[in-house]
Design an enzyme around this catalytic site. Structure first.
Site, PDB file in Angstrom:
ATOM      1  N   ALA A   1       9.100  -2.081  -4.032  1.00  0.00           N
ATOM      2  CA  ALA A   1       7.899  -2.720  -3.951  1.00  0.00           C
ATOM      3  C   ALA A   1       6.575  -2.131  -3.838  1.00  0.00           C
ATOM      4  O   ALA A   1       6.627  -0.831  -3.740  1.00  0.00           O
ATOM      5  CB  ALA A   1       8.010  -3.582  -2.354  1.00  0.00           C
TER       6      ALA A   1
ATOM      7  N   GLU B   1      16.989  -3.068  -5.150  1.00  0.00           N
ATOM      8  CA  GLU B   1      17.393  -4.546  -4.680  1.00  0.00           C
ATOM      9  C   GLU B   1      17.552  -5.214  -5.766  1.00  0.00           C
ATOM     10  O   GLU B   1      18.476  -6.324  -6.127  1.00  0.00           O
ATOM     11  CB  GLU B   1      16.357  -4.693  -3.592  1.00  0.00           C
ATOM     12  CG  GLU B   1      16.608  -3.893  -2.291  1.00  0.00           C
ATOM     13  CD  GLU B   1      15.553  -4.312  -1.259  1.00  0.00           C
ATOM     14  OE1 GLU B   1      14.590  -4.431  -1.443  1.00  0.00           O
ATOM     15  OE2 GLU B   1      16.129  -4.507   0.083  1.00  0.00           O
TER      16      GLU B   1
ATOM     17  N   GLU C   1      13.196   2.948   2.065  1.00  0.00           N
ATOM     18  CA  GLU C   1      12.203   2.257   3.019  1.00  0.00           C
ATOM     19  C   GLU C   1      12.091   3.146   4.441  1.00  0.00           C
ATOM     20  O   GLU C   1      10.933   3.185   5.111  1.00  0.00           O
ATOM     21  CB  GLU C   1      12.763   0.862   3.061  1.00  0.00           C
ATOM     22  CG  GLU C   1      12.535   0.093   1.907  1.00  0.00           C
ATOM     23  CD  GLU C   1      13.686   0.090   1.021  1.00  0.00           C
ATOM     24  OE1 GLU C   1      14.737   0.900   1.056  1.00  0.00           O
ATOM     25  OE2 GLU C   1      13.881  -0.793   0.170  1.00  0.00           O
TER      26      GLU C   1
HETATM   27  C1  HXC Z   1       3.187   1.689  -5.474  1.00  0.00           C
HETATM   28  C2  HXC Z   1       3.854   3.322  -6.381  1.00  0.00           C
HETATM   29  C3  HXC Z   1       5.269   3.417  -6.054  1.00  0.00           C
HETATM   30  C4  HXC Z   1       5.322   2.046  -5.113  1.00  0.00           C
HETATM   31  C5  HXC Z   1       4.991   5.099  -7.116  1.00  0.00           C
HETATM   32  N1  HXC Z   1       3.614   4.461  -7.376  1.00  0.00           N
HETATM   33  N2  HXC Z   1       5.914   4.472  -6.649  1.00  0.00           N
HETATM   34  N3  HXC Z   1       2.727   2.531  -6.315  1.00  0.00           N
HETATM   35  N4  HXC Z   1       4.357   1.243  -4.882  1.00  0.00           N
HETATM   36  N5  HXC Z   1       6.533   1.740  -4.599  1.00  0.00           N
HETATM   37  C6  HXC Z   1       2.672   5.067  -8.210  1.00  0.00           C
HETATM   38  C7  HXC Z   1       2.142   6.413  -7.391  1.00  0.00           C
HETATM   39  O1  HXC Z   1       1.376   5.975  -6.133  1.00  0.00           O
HETATM   40  C8  HXC Z   1       1.231   6.787  -8.681  1.00  0.00           C
HETATM   41  O2  HXC Z   1       0.121   6.258  -8.706  1.00  0.00           O
HETATM   42  C9  HXC Z   1       2.176   6.458  -9.709  1.00  0.00           C
HETATM   43  O3  HXC Z   1       3.010   5.460  -9.349  1.00  0.00           O
HETATM   44  C10 HXC Z   1       3.317   7.658 -10.182  1.00  0.00           C
HETATM   45  O4  HXC Z   1       4.060   7.847  -8.755  1.00  0.00           O
HETATM   46  P1  HXC Z   1       3.902   9.672  -8.540  1.00  0.00           P
HETATM   47  O5  HXC Z   1       4.197   9.529  -7.277  1.00  0.00           O
HETATM   48  O6  HXC Z   1       2.577  10.538  -9.041  1.00  0.00           O
HETATM   49  O7  HXC Z   1       5.190  10.027  -9.451  1.00  0.00           O
HETATM   50  P2  HXC Z   1       6.189  11.096  -9.279  1.00  0.00           P
HETATM   51  O8  HXC Z   1       5.698  12.487  -8.714  1.00  0.00           O
HETATM   52  O9  HXC Z   1       6.949  11.188 -10.398  1.00  0.00           O
HETATM   53  O10 HXC Z   1       7.204  10.661  -7.758  1.00  0.00           O
HETATM   54  C11 HXC Z   1       8.176   9.367  -8.231  1.00  0.00           C
HETATM   55  C12 HXC Z   1       8.460   8.930  -7.081  1.00  0.00           C
HETATM   56  C13 HXC Z   1       7.477   8.437  -5.915  1.00  0.00           C
HETATM   57  C14 HXC Z   1       9.652   9.729  -5.962  1.00  0.00           C
HETATM   58  C15 HXC Z   1       9.230   7.649  -7.307  1.00  0.00           C
HETATM   59  O11 HXC Z   1       6.139   7.949  -6.520  1.00  0.00           O
HETATM   60  C16 HXC Z   1       7.915   7.790  -4.834  1.00  0.00           C
HETATM   61  O12 HXC Z   1       8.363   8.263  -3.815  1.00  0.00           O
HETATM   62  N6  HXC Z   1       7.524   6.537  -4.730  1.00  0.00           N
HETATM   63  C17 HXC Z   1       7.672   5.520  -3.855  1.00  0.00           C
HETATM   64  C18 HXC Z   1       9.245   5.193  -3.452  1.00  0.00           C
HETATM   65  C19 HXC Z   1       9.612   4.212  -2.370  1.00  0.00           C
HETATM   66  O13 HXC Z   1       9.239   4.689  -1.264  1.00  0.00           O
HETATM   67  N7  HXC Z   1       9.854   3.025  -2.499  1.00  0.00           N
HETATM   68  C20 HXC Z   1      10.075   1.803  -1.667  1.00  0.00           C
HETATM   69  C21 HXC Z   1       8.946   1.046  -1.299  1.00  0.00           C
HETATM   70  S1  HXC Z   1       9.166   0.130  -0.132  1.00  0.00           S
HETATM   71  P3  HXC Z   1      -1.155   6.924  -8.367  1.00  0.00           P
HETATM   72  O14 HXC Z   1      -2.427   5.849  -8.974  1.00  0.00           O
HETATM   73  O15 HXC Z   1      -1.212   7.359  -7.004  1.00  0.00           O
HETATM   74  O16 HXC Z   1      -1.364   8.269  -9.469  1.00  0.00           O
HETATM   75  C22 HXC Z   1      10.204  -1.111  -0.729  1.00  0.00           C
HETATM   76  C23 HXC Z   1      10.434  -2.353   0.394  1.00  0.00           C
HETATM   77  C24 HXC Z   1      11.134  -3.362  -0.520  1.00  0.00           C
HETATM   78  O17 HXC Z   1      10.641  -1.148  -1.625  1.00  0.00           O
HETATM   79  C25 HXC Z   1      11.348  -4.651   0.474  1.00  0.00           C
HETATM   80  C26 HXC Z   1      11.704  -5.753  -0.355  1.00  0.00           C
HETATM   81  C27 HXC Z   1      11.095  -7.413   0.321  1.00  0.00           C
END
Ligand code: HXC
Length: 260
Positions: A68, A114, A134
């Site tokens: 998300a 998901e 998460e």
């Molecule tokens: C918003 C995101 C994002 C996310 C990445 N980006 N994941 N933006 N939401 N979930 C953005 C980063 O901010 C960044 O933008 C750009 O994408 C590239 O990401 P990087 O982190 O620079 O890339 P990298 O170093 O290759 O790392 C990749 C990654 C990391 C390991 C996937 O981005 C990461 O950990 N992302 C979050 C993963 C996460 O926690 N997902 C769960 C979310 S909660 P900028 O502009 O900063 O350069 C969820 C709840 C679901 O999903 C509930 C449903 C109801």
């Protein structure tokens, strides 16, 4: 600006297969509200379109979807969450009656995982990684990341993933039963599309009933499921396409299904 203007989902139909490509590369396809609503809308349109027999959902080589949209989530309060239109979008995606194959390369995390689990099955590239991180953000999965994961990989792996936030490689995901097949990343989409074309060439009534019955198995106990399957079998057997399929086999010709 509307989702359609942003091109958050790229849609392309070839033959009887619609491919929907998540298209927010700058955010690793993070599922913001606009993208998710657009995806649900595309599926609602595909549901009504008889020329579409199956759907492939894919992302980029780097990310299917990294979850998300955390930046959007940060702005939401409890009331926003209760009114969240994405809840209906998730339900609509899960209820889609035609087969969906998720073609997954790269990050498939949180809401991305998901979403992939809402598909009927996942084909993954070697570079794919799956996880429910998460917990690392002080939240929990909210769109099937505990429920569907438990059913797909069983309690030990599901709890390990959701509680530690650890990711599975494509190979581990295959071993765990999360994905159906692993292939080179360059081949993932082609493979998914080829299988979708194969499925879409079969009688739509039979295909929809098979999907429906398989999903029913996740909801009910065995005897109820067997009764449901038997009733569906009788309904499918009363279709014209059933006669066509059997006649084509007996006469050694290709069937022509009419969705009747
Ligand atoms: C918003 C995101 C994002 C996310 C990445 N980006 N994941 N933006 N939401 N979930 C953005 C980063 O901010 C960044 O933008 C750009 O994408 C590239 O990401 P990087 O982190 O620079 O890339 P990298 O170093 O290759 O790392 C990749 C990654 C990391 C390991 C996937 O981005 C990461 O950990 N992302 C979050 C993963 C996460 O926690 N997902 C769960 C979310 S909660 P900028 O502009 O900063 O350069 C969820 C709840 C679901 O999903 C509930 C449903 C109801």
């Amino acid at each position: 600006m509307s989702a359609a203007q942003d091109n958050l989902i790229l849609a392309a139909q070839v033959g009887r297969v619609l491919t929907l490509t998540l298209n927010r590369p700058q955010a690793l396809n993070a599922l913001n509200t606009a993208l998710l609503l657009e995806l649900a809308q595309q599926l609602a349109t595909a549901e009504q379109n008889d020329s579409i027999g199956a759907v492939v959902i894919t992302g980029s080589q780097k990310a299917f979807a990294a979850g998300a949209d955390v930046k959007e989530m940060a702005q939401m309060n409890a009331v926003d969450l209760h009114r969240d239109p994405r809840v209906q979008a998730w339900a609509d995606i899960a209820r889609f009656s035609k087969p969906i194959i998720a073609a997954v390369n790269g990050f498939c995390l949180g809401g991305g995982c998901e979403l992939a689990m809402c598909a009927d099955y996942i084909i993954a590239g070697h570079n794919a990684s799956f996880g429910q991180p998460e917990v690392k953000l002080g939240i929990m999965p909210g769109a099937g990341g505990t429920q569907r994961l438990m059913r797909l990989v069983g309690p030990a792996k599901a709890k390990q993933m959701a509680l530690t936030g650890a990711t599975l490689s494509a190979k581990q995901a295959l071993q765990a039963g999360l994905v159906a097949e692993v292939c080179p990343a360059e081949a993932t989409l082609d493979k998914a599309q080829a299988q979708a074309q194969q499925i879409a060439s079969y009688a739509p009534i039979a295909v929809a009933a098979i999907k429906d019955c398989c999903n029913k198995a996740l909801d009910v106990e065995l005897n109820q499921g067997l009764q449901y399957e038997r009733r569906s079998y009788c309904v499918v057997s009363s279709s014209e396409d059933r006669n066509e399929g059997i006649d084509a086999f007996l006469n050694k010709r290709k069937p022509t299904y009419q969705n009747r």
